[in-house]
Design a protein around this motif. Structure first.
Motif, mmCIF file in Angstrom:
data_model
loop_
_atom_site.group_PDB
_atom_site.id
_atom_site.type_symbol
_atom_site.label_atom_id
_atom_site.label_comp_id
_atom_site.label_asym_id
_atom_site.label_seq_id
_atom_site.Cartn_x
_atom_site.Cartn_y
_atom_site.Cartn_z
ATOM 1 N N ARG A 176 0.781 -1.265 0.061
ATOM 2 C CA ARG A 176 -0.019 -0.003 0.129
ATOM 3 C C ARG A 176 0.913 1.195 0.159
ATOM 4 N NH1 ARG A 176 -3.595 -2.423 5.025
ATOM 5 N NH2 ARG A 176 -1.374 -3.058 5.334
ATOM 6 N N ARG A 177 1.976 1.218 0.700
ATOM 7 C CA ARG A 177 2.807 2.308 0.772
ATOM 8 C C ARG A 177 3.577 2.547 -0.816
ATOM 9 N NH1 ARG A 177 3.660 0.831 6.266
ATOM 10 N NH2 ARG A 177 5.552 -0.418 5.863
ATOM 11 N N LEU A 178 3.641 1.395 -1.408
ATOM 12 C CA LEU A 178 4.298 1.714 -2.933
ATOM 13 C C LEU A 178 3.214 2.307 -3.625
ATOM 14 C CD1 LEU A 178 6.459 1.055 -4.969
ATOM 15 C CD2 LEU A 178 5.624 -1.165 -5.317
ATOM 16 N N ASP A 179 1.873 1.813 -3.436
ATOM 17 C CA ASP A 179 0.860 2.349 -4.140
ATOM 18 C C ASP A 179 0.630 3.944 -4.008
ATOM 19 O OD1 ASP A 179 0.264 -0.361 -5.519
ATOM 20 O OD2 ASP A 179 -1.119 -0.684 -3.971
ATOM 21 N N PHE A 180 0.982 4.040 -2.980
ATOM 22 C CA PHE A 180 0.694 5.524 -2.293
ATOM 23 C C PHE A 180 1.710 6.299 -3.021
ATOM 24 C CE2 PHE A 180 -0.418 7.726 1.743
ATOM 25 C CZ PHE A 180 -0.036 9.203 1.330
ATOM 26 N N LEU A 181 2.888 5.934 -3.114
ATOM 27 C CA LEU A 181 4.082 6.677 -3.963
ATOM 28 C C LEU A 181 3.648 6.921 -5.426
ATOM 29 C CD1 LEU A 181 7.587 6.637 -3.419
ATOM 30 C CD2 LEU A 181 6.816 6.044 -5.707
ATOM 31 N N LEU A 182 3.336 5.352 -5.954
ATOM 32 C CA LEU A 182 3.131 5.642 -7.160
ATOM 33 C C LEU A 182 1.848 6.366 -7.774
ATOM 34 C CD1 LEU A 182 3.475 1.758 -8.133
ATOM 35 C CD2 LEU A 182 4.978 3.663 -8.674
ATOM 36 N N LEU A 183 0.821 6.676 -6.841
ATOM 37 C CA LEU A 183 -0.466 7.557 -7.024
ATOM 38 C C LEU A 183 0.198 8.741 -7.232
ATOM 39 C CD1 LEU A 183 -3.416 7.436 -7.208
ATOM 40 C CD2 LEU A 183 -3.467 7.604 -4.726
ATOM 41 N N LEU A 184 1.107 9.229 -6.188
ATOM 42 C CA LEU A 184 1.417 10.660 -6.170
ATOM 43 C C LEU A 184 2.333 10.980 -7.417
ATOM 44 C CD1 LEU A 184 2.174 11.217 -2.450
ATOM 45 C CD2 LEU A 184 0.048 11.699 -3.933
ATOM 46 N N GLU A 227 1.552 10.448 -10.179
ATOM 47 C CA GLU A 227 0.687 11.004 -11.286
ATOM 48 C C GLU A 227 0.455 12.491 -11.169
ATOM 49 O OE1 GLU A 227 -2.860 8.799 -11.113
ATOM 50 O OE2 GLU A 227 -1.942 6.857 -11.133
ATOM 51 N N ARG A 228 0.058 12.869 -9.717
ATOM 52 C CA ARG A 228 -0.089 14.225 -9.617
ATOM 53 C C ARG A 228 -0.387 14.375 -7.824
ATOM 54 N NH1 ARG A 228 -5.430 14.607 -7.865
ATOM 55 N NH2 ARG A 228 -7.088 13.264 -8.685
ATOM 56 N N PRO A 229 -0.426 15.508 -7.140
ATOM 57 C CA PRO A 229 -0.706 15.582 -5.631
ATOM 58 C C PRO A 229 -2.186 15.114 -5.546
ATOM 59 C CG PRO A 229 0.395 17.624 -6.535
ATOM 60 C CD PRO A 229 0.129 16.739 -7.837
ATOM 61 N N HIS A 230 -2.283 14.334 -4.302
ATOM 62 C CA HIS A 230 -3.721 14.110 -3.984
ATOM 63 C C HIS A 230 -4.118 14.251 -2.442
ATOM 64 C CE1 HIS A 230 -3.347 11.308 -7.717
ATOM 65 N NE2 HIS A 230 -4.455 10.987 -7.172
ATOM 66 N N TYR A 231 -5.301 14.745 -2.377
ATOM 67 C CA TYR A 231 -5.660 15.055 -0.801
ATOM 68 C C TYR A 231 -5.950 13.706 -0.119
ATOM 69 C CZ TYR A 231 -10.529 15.256 -2.575
ATOM 70 O OH TYR A 231 -11.841 14.987 -3.183
ATOM 71 N N HIS A 248 2.185 15.920 -1.621
ATOM 72 C CA HIS A 248 2.989 15.976 -3.069
ATOM 73 C C HIS A 248 4.313 15.226 -2.702
ATOM 74 C CE1 HIS A 248 1.439 20.000 -4.765
ATOM 75 N NE2 HIS A 248 0.900 19.822 -3.654
ATOM 76 N N LEU A 249 4.598 14.254 -3.736
ATOM 77 C CA LEU A 249 5.847 13.711 -3.877
ATOM 78 C C LEU A 249 7.107 14.448 -4.061
ATOM 79 C CD1 LEU A 249 6.955 10.703 -3.667
ATOM 80 C CD2 LEU A 249 6.468 10.386 -5.947
ATOM 81 N N ASN A 250 8.014 14.466 -3.052
ATOM 82 C CA ASN A 250 9.335 15.071 -3.394
ATOM 83 C C ASN A 250 10.020 14.271 -4.224
ATOM 84 O OD1 ASN A 250 12.016 16.032 -3.186
ATOM 85 N ND2 ASN A 250 11.705 16.640 -1.186
ATOM 86 N N MET A 251 10.268 14.329 -5.760
ATOM 87 C CA MET A 251 10.925 13.507 -6.441
ATOM 88 C C MET A 251 12.257 13.523 -6.222
ATOM 89 S SD MET A 251 8.826 11.818 -8.460
ATOM 90 C CE MET A 251 9.753 11.103 -9.780
ATOM 91 N N ASP A 252 12.925 14.726 -6.153
ATOM 92 C CA ASP A 252 14.337 14.733 -5.709
ATOM 93 C C ASP A 252 14.931 13.911 -4.775
ATOM 94 O OD1 ASP A 252 14.591 16.736 -8.052
ATOM 95 O OD2 ASP A 252 14.328 18.592 -6.657
ATOM 96 N N LYS A 253 13.991 13.920 -3.471
ATOM 97 C CA LYS A 253 14.382 13.151 -2.385
ATOM 98 C C LYS A 253 14.358 11.775 -2.906
ATOM 99 C CE LYS A 253 15.684 12.645 1.733
ATOM 100 N NZ LYS A 253 16.981 13.317 2.138
ATOM 101 N N LEU A 254 13.321 11.243 -3.772
ATOM 102 C CA LEU A 254 13.194 9.959 -4.093
ATOM 103 C C LEU A 254 14.284 9.345 -4.722
ATOM 104 C CD1 LEU A 254 11.628 7.412 -4.215
ATOM 105 C CD2 LEU A 254 10.376 8.170 -6.330
ATOM 106 N N ARG A 255 14.952 10.337 -6.078
ATOM 107 C CA ARG A 255 16.144 9.894 -6.662
ATOM 108 C C ARG A 255 17.148 9.930 -5.367
ATOM 109 N NH1 ARG A 255 13.696 14.255 -10.007
ATOM 110 N NH2 ARG A 255 12.765 13.280 -11.814
#
Length: 367
Positions: free
Chosen positions: A291-299, A301-305, A345-352
């Motif tokens: 579910r946490r992986l799904d969470f990240l993949l969802l974000l 796409e775009r920010p979600h509430y 919002h997903l921090n893409m730079d931090k993910l990288r």
């Protein structure tokens, strides 16, 4: 933004808030220990001593009553929401005695109605069935019927019957919670109040210095929200007993909005710099749950509430909060307010950065 933050944010110790947090921590001790183990956080020895001593001092009856009002879920406020509301509606910090006096003077019906709100805040549309909360919140008969017909979220399901009991017997409920709070204060909290205040105020000096040095960085890095959230007066209560976390509580005082943040005394240990190996271990553990992986993949796409995420992943809003904590700890998420909603919002730079760090640790290469 710096001027806005300096204007709206103050650091203020709230003894009443520390006491009610400590009641919830004792009642939810099993949940907290499990979460601490999962996040690799060691409970402060002083906090452990408080828990042990409190269990020794309180009678079995008092501990059962503590469970009745507080045990259900420490992230999702339930019956205890009413107590937080009675404290945090004040713009000033309260002593425990001041708060107990205020609560004793509050009508039982009002407090019990706030218990309903606490259990159902994330499914009010389902509960109200088209009615307005402000129009019915003081009619316990109507609230009882609505609560009877509406099951709470799964993590609060055990609060359903106790809530119906409180609605059916509001005056008796008031006698029970007032007795519980006074017993907890006299038998447990009073022995620790000065130490809690000392620990919290010492940490507050350090955190205030960090805040004033760079308000925006402090809010983003240690408080884990977008600075623009603080467009209303907000008090930061540095909480020793909560140890780690950021819990935001905002209330309409009748003329304006007021907010409190329960800010864990050891937030810098979790949200500050960590060893590479520890970061890697937590990063891998974060995605051991699909579910946490799904969470990240969802974000991605775009920010979600929160409710969007809950609906799309088929989980409850409280579960969204739970799983997001892993990602917050790794600085992978940011919260921003848009259109009166808080978006993840997903921090893409931090993910990288974490992917590169994980690769270097696993392959034994220099990062």
């Amino acid at each position: 933004m710096k001027d806005l933050l300096n204007k709206n944010i103050t650091f203020s110790y709230n003894e009443a808030l520390e006491m009610i947090v400590s009641m919830g921590m004792v009642a939810c001790e099993g949940q907290l220990l499990a979460l601490a183990e999962e996040f690799k956080i060691e409970l402060d020895p002083l906090a452990s001593s408080f828990h042990d001593e409190t269990h020794e001092r309180l009678s079995p009856h008092t501990l059962r009553e503590l469970q009745f009002f507080f045990q259900y879920h420490f992230i999702h406020k339930g019956l205890d929401y009413a107590f937080y509301e009675s404290i945090c509606s004040s713009t000033e910090g309260l002593s425990a005695e001041e708060w107990i006096t205020i609560l004793a003077q509050s009508p039982a019906d009002k407090v019990v109605a706030q218990m309903v709100y606490g259990v159902y805040w994330d499914q009010m549309e389902d509960l109200l069935q088209g009615q307005e909360w402000d129009a019915i919140k003081m009619d316990l008969r109507i609230l009882s019927e609505l609560v009877h017909d509406t099951k709470p979220q799964q993590e609060l399901i055990q609060a359903h019957e106790p809530l119906l009991e409180c609605l059916a017997h509001p005056e008796e409920t008031k006698l029970r919670y007032m007795q519980l709070i006074r017993l907890f204060y006299n038998d447990a909290f009073v022995h620790w109040r000065e130490r809690f205040k000392e620990e919290s105020e010492c940490a507050s000096v350090i955190y205030q210095a960090q805040f004033h040095a760079n308000p925006e960085r402090f809010i983003r890095d240690l408080n884990k929200v977008e600075p623009a959230v603080y467009d209303i007066p907000t008090n930061f209560h540095i909480s020793f007993i909560s140890q780690v976390g950021n819990h935001h509580l905002s209330f309409n005082t009748g003329t304006s909005w007021n907010a409190w943040v329960i800010f864990g005394i050891h937030n810098d240990r979790v949200f500050g710099p960590a060893a590479d190996r520890e970061k890697t271990e937590l990063f891998l553990k974060a995605f051991s749950d699909k579910r946490r992986l799904d969470f990240l993949l969802l974000l991605q796409e775009r920010p979600h509430y929160g409710q969007e995420i809950a609906t799309k992943l088929g989980i409850t809003p409280a579960a969204v909060n739970y799983h997001s904590n892993f990602l917050f700890f790794l600085n992978l998420l940011e919260m921003k307010r848009e259109d009166h909603r808080m978006y993840y919002h997903l921090n893409m730079d931090k993910l990288r950065e974490l992917l590169a760090l994980t690769s270097s640790v696993m392959l034994g290469e220099e990062y």
